[in-house]
Design a protein around this motif. Sequence first.
Motif, PDB file in Angstrom:
ATOM      1  N   LEU A  15     -14.441   2.190  -5.519  1.00 25.92           N
ATOM      2  CA  LEU A  15     -14.584   3.309  -4.595  1.00 25.92           C
ATOM      3  C   LEU A  15     -14.578   4.662  -5.285  1.00 25.92           C
ATOM      4  O   LEU A  15     -14.278   5.680  -4.690  1.00 25.92           O
ATOM      5  CB  LEU A  15     -13.460   3.244  -3.557  1.00 25.92           C
ATOM      6  CG  LEU A  15     -13.498   1.985  -2.689  1.00 25.92           C
ATOM      7  CD1 LEU A  15     -12.211   1.863  -1.888  1.00 25.92           C
ATOM      8  CD2 LEU A  15     -14.689   2.024  -1.754  1.00 25.92           C
ATOM      9  N   GLU A  61      -2.412  -1.393  -0.026  1.00 20.97           N
ATOM     10  CA  GLU A  61      -2.884  -0.238  -0.786  1.00 20.97           C
ATOM     11  C   GLU A  61      -4.386  -0.330  -1.031  1.00 20.97           C
ATOM     12  O   GLU A  61      -5.130   0.653  -0.858  1.00 20.97           O
ATOM     13  CB  GLU A  61      -2.134  -0.151  -2.119  1.00 20.97           C
ATOM     14  CG  GLU A  61      -2.572   1.042  -2.966  1.00 20.97           C
ATOM     15  CD  GLU A  61      -1.837   1.080  -4.297  1.00 20.97           C
ATOM     16  OE1 GLU A  61      -2.019   2.079  -5.025  1.00 20.97           O
ATOM     17  OE2 GLU A  61      -1.105   0.133  -4.611  1.00 20.97           O
ATOM     18  N   LEU A  64      -6.263   0.297   2.320  1.00 24.81           N
ATOM     19  CA  LEU A  64      -6.221   1.679   2.783  1.00 24.81           C
ATOM     20  C   LEU A  64      -7.218   2.548   2.025  1.00 24.81           C
ATOM     21  O   LEU A  64      -7.813   3.480   2.595  1.00 24.81           O
ATOM     22  CB  LEU A  64      -4.805   2.245   2.650  1.00 24.81           C
ATOM     23  CG  LEU A  64      -3.777   1.689   3.647  1.00 24.81           C
ATOM     24  CD1 LEU A  64      -2.394   2.257   3.353  1.00 24.81           C
ATOM     25  CD2 LEU A  64      -4.188   1.976   5.090  1.00 24.81           C
ATOM     26  N   ILE A  65      -7.418   2.265   0.750  1.00 26.74           N
ATOM     27  CA  ILE A  65      -8.415   3.015  -0.010  1.00 26.74           C
ATOM     28  C   ILE A  65      -9.824   2.615   0.429  1.00 26.74           C
ATOM     29  O   ILE A  65     -10.713   3.466   0.554  1.00 26.74           O
ATOM     30  CB  ILE A  65      -8.217   2.811  -1.520  1.00 26.74           C
ATOM     31  CG1 ILE A  65      -6.836   3.322  -1.936  1.00 26.74           C
ATOM     32  CG2 ILE A  65      -9.309   3.519  -2.310  1.00 26.74           C
ATOM     33  CD1 ILE A  65      -6.507   3.133  -3.389  1.00 26.74           C
ATOM     34  N   GLN A  67     -10.517   1.621   3.437  1.00 20.88           N
ATOM     35  CA  GLN A  67     -10.646   2.242   4.752  1.00 20.88           C
ATOM     36  C   GLN A  67     -11.038   3.713   4.627  1.00 20.88           C
ATOM     37  O   GLN A  67     -11.852   4.218   5.414  1.00 20.88           O
ATOM     38  CB  GLN A  67      -9.317   2.141   5.507  1.00 20.88           C
ATOM     39  CG  GLN A  67      -9.320   2.841   6.858  1.00 20.88           C
ATOM     40  CD  GLN A  67      -7.945   2.813   7.506  1.00 20.88           C
ATOM     41  OE1 GLN A  67      -7.764   2.201   8.545  1.00 20.88           O
ATOM     42  NE2 GLN A  67      -6.979   3.457   6.881  1.00 20.88           N
ATOM     43  N   LYS A  68     -10.477   4.384   3.646  1.00 20.94           N
ATOM     44  CA  LYS A  68     -10.795   5.799   3.455  1.00 20.94           C
ATOM     45  C   LYS A  68     -12.272   5.972   3.132  1.00 20.94           C
ATOM     46  O   LYS A  68     -12.914   6.939   3.576  1.00 20.94           O
ATOM     47  CB  LYS A  68      -9.926   6.379   2.333  1.00 20.94           C
ATOM     48  CG  LYS A  68     -10.109   7.877   2.120  1.00 20.94           C
ATOM     49  CD  LYS A  68      -9.156   8.396   1.059  1.00 20.94           C
ATOM     50  CE  LYS A  68      -9.330   9.900   0.849  1.00 20.94           C
ATOM     51  NZ  LYS A  68      -8.406  10.410  -0.197  1.00 20.94           N
ATOM     52  N   LYS A  69     -12.803   5.045   2.353  1.00 23.49           N
ATOM     53  CA  LYS A  69     -14.210   5.151   1.963  1.00 23.49           C
ATOM     54  C   LYS A  69     -15.140   4.604   3.041  1.00 23.49           C
ATOM     55  O   LYS A  69     -16.265   5.078   3.214  1.00 23.49           O
ATOM     56  CB  LYS A  69     -14.436   4.379   0.651  1.00 23.49           C
ATOM     57  CG  LYS A  69     -15.619   4.886  -0.131  1.00 23.49           C
ATOM     58  CD  LYS A  69     -15.336   6.264  -0.678  1.00 23.49           C
ATOM     59  CE  LYS A  69     -16.521   6.838  -1.409  1.00 23.49           C
ATOM     60  NZ  LYS A  69     -16.234   8.158  -1.969  1.00 23.49           N
ATOM     61  N   PRO A  71     -14.575   4.207   6.745  1.00 21.31           N
ATOM     62  CA  PRO A  71     -13.704   4.367   7.909  1.00 21.31           C
ATOM     63  C   PRO A  71     -14.163   3.626   9.153  1.00 21.31           C
ATOM     64  O   PRO A  71     -13.360   3.387  10.052  1.00 21.31           O
ATOM     65  CB  PRO A  71     -13.718   5.885   8.140  1.00 21.31           C
ATOM     66  CG  PRO A  71     -14.989   6.358   7.520  1.00 21.31           C
ATOM     67  CD  PRO A  71     -15.200   5.481   6.332  1.00 21.31           C
ATOM     68  N   THR A  76     -12.367  -4.338   7.519  1.00 14.40           N
ATOM     69  CA  THR A  76     -11.194  -3.776   6.860  1.00 14.40           C
ATOM     70  C   THR A  76     -10.015  -3.734   7.827  1.00 14.40           C
ATOM     71  O   THR A  76      -8.867  -4.025   7.444  1.00 14.40           O
ATOM     72  CB  THR A  76     -11.502  -2.367   6.325  1.00 14.40           C
ATOM     73  OG1 THR A  76     -12.577  -2.448   5.391  1.00 14.40           O
ATOM     74  CG2 THR A  76     -10.291  -1.759   5.630  1.00 14.40           C
ATOM     75  N   GLN A  77     -10.276  -3.385   9.087  1.00  9.53           N
ATOM     76  CA  GLN A  77      -9.210  -3.377  10.089  1.00  9.53           C
ATOM     77  C   GLN A  77      -8.690  -4.784  10.355  1.00  9.53           C
ATOM     78  O   GLN A  77      -7.494  -4.993  10.572  1.00  9.53           O
ATOM     79  CB  GLN A  77      -9.713  -2.734  11.385  1.00  9.53           C
ATOM     80  CG  GLN A  77     -10.155  -1.300  11.232  1.00  9.53           C
ATOM     81  CD  GLN A  77      -9.069  -0.410  10.630  1.00  9.53           C
ATOM     82  OE1 GLN A  77      -7.892  -0.506  10.996  1.00  9.53           O
ATOM     83  NE2 GLN A  77      -9.453   0.435   9.682  1.00  9.53           N
TER      84      GLN A  77
END
Length: 551
Positions: A15, A61, A64-65, A67-69, A71, A76-77
């Motif tokens: 990412l 962890e 979450l990274i 997910q940030k990339k 969203p 991912t959820q």
Amino acid sequence: MRLHLICRTLIACLLGAGATLAQDAGGGPPGEGPGARMQYKRMHQHALRLIEQGKVDEAIEHLLIVQKKLPEDAETQFMLTVAYAQAGKKNEAIAAMKKAIEMGLPVGRFVAGPRELFKPLEGEKAFVELRKDAAESWLIHGPMLTNLTSTSATFWIRGADEEHYASLMVVPMKAGEVIHDGKIRVSKTSDFTGTITLKGLKPDTEYECRLGVSKPNDPPGARFTGDLFRGPFAFRTPPAPGSKQKLTLAFGGGAGYQPTHEYVWNTIGSFKPDLLLMVGDNVYIDDPESAQMNRYTYYRRQSRPEWRKLVATTPVYSIWDDHDFSTNDSWGGPEIDKPAWKRQVWNIFKENWANPGYGGGEKQPGCWYDFTVGDIHFIMLDCRYYRTNPKKADPTMLGPVQKAWLFDTIKKSRGTFKVLCSSVPWVFEAKGDSLDTWNGYKDERNEIFDFLTKEKIEGVVLLSGDRHRTDLWKIPREKDYPLYEFNSSRLTNDHVHPEMKQAIFSYNKKQSFGIVSFDTTLGDPTVTYKVVSIDGEVMHTFTAKRSELQK
């Protein structure tokens, strides 16, 4: 500490600048090793592997990274729901679950599981609500049509529990009377899957199906008053064995899960094929010892609406390759139950497909089998279970039992065309110097080709997968007619292999599949091969006459 740094390195590579979902060769357990890069299909598998290893915090962890990339990514959820549940963070797990469903992930994904991973949430009100109306949402996966003959059809499903059952009502499109009204029950021992075989059908006839769900004590007819899965839907039986016909099939492999490319199943459906051949690397597991990983990869694909729409009316036949059976470029070895994971992988494969056969059954597991549609004979090979090390003396890809079956099956074949389907390329040049194709098993491949010459077997066409592109090859034989090989294995994969100048044609610009059409009604029957992109563009076309496939 070192593993933690490795994990962070992986995430950074995945990412970092450019945000490209990078390519990899697919070797070994995905996403492990410093500096490795992951394709989309690998990201959530990597998280699941960390969870199975007890490294839940690292998994969170990682996710979450991601997910940030990404969203808006529902998968991912889903995996965050798993990770938070395993970490005992129930509120966060439920929030992730709701978010995944809001993003469009089917509710059935959380019912299918892997169920063991959701046990921490079983008492939570929001999670219980998912199963509240089981009769309406009971059908998690399927129906999938398979093993279609001129007089029978098999349907496969996965349900939510053993209490309910599915009913399948079948009506001829023209006559209108109900000819079959049967129950499909699922079993916990087979991961809540079940099949039904409809018998007494007529050749070359179109049927309409309705599928409903009910409880054992429901009144007659109640099962068809609720929610029907794409009912009515239709299928057509092939002509009687030996009949001349026009037959079209779609085939391919390299189908790693990639949401942005799952519309390939709609594109395939637009060509209205009579059958679909999945020739290996169908879901990308790469973790033979983990039953949860095996099942998780199947659930992702089986839940896609594009896939469900296609396979409800198009019969599906499958074999596996390395990424479904084991890991990259792997061989199972000559033993039936060594390594110990082989039989587990085979059993899970059987849970998720409903082929006409599975090798030699319990005594000789495998995925080889054959079937006939009209006057076309298909022979599907298992190139992994009994394969031996190509660097050792006298390597074999098929093993003695399968090879004996193959020779006997070919010799008895009366098909106008005989289609020999391998999960790896027959031509030696397809993968450079790699020994993973038949290039590593030259003597055995030549033995098969020599057998065709010795027994004067005509009309042979070769199909194969493994290479992430679509090719046409011509394999010359000194004392016999040349063999044409149709190769395709980039249905959804991002990862691509270079085009091959040695091939008659080679295509890798987009995801693609092969369309093969037979016309045996002609005086000189033909087979036509088309390369089709994910967007429905016909990129190459080739036709061979039956008279070219004889000495």
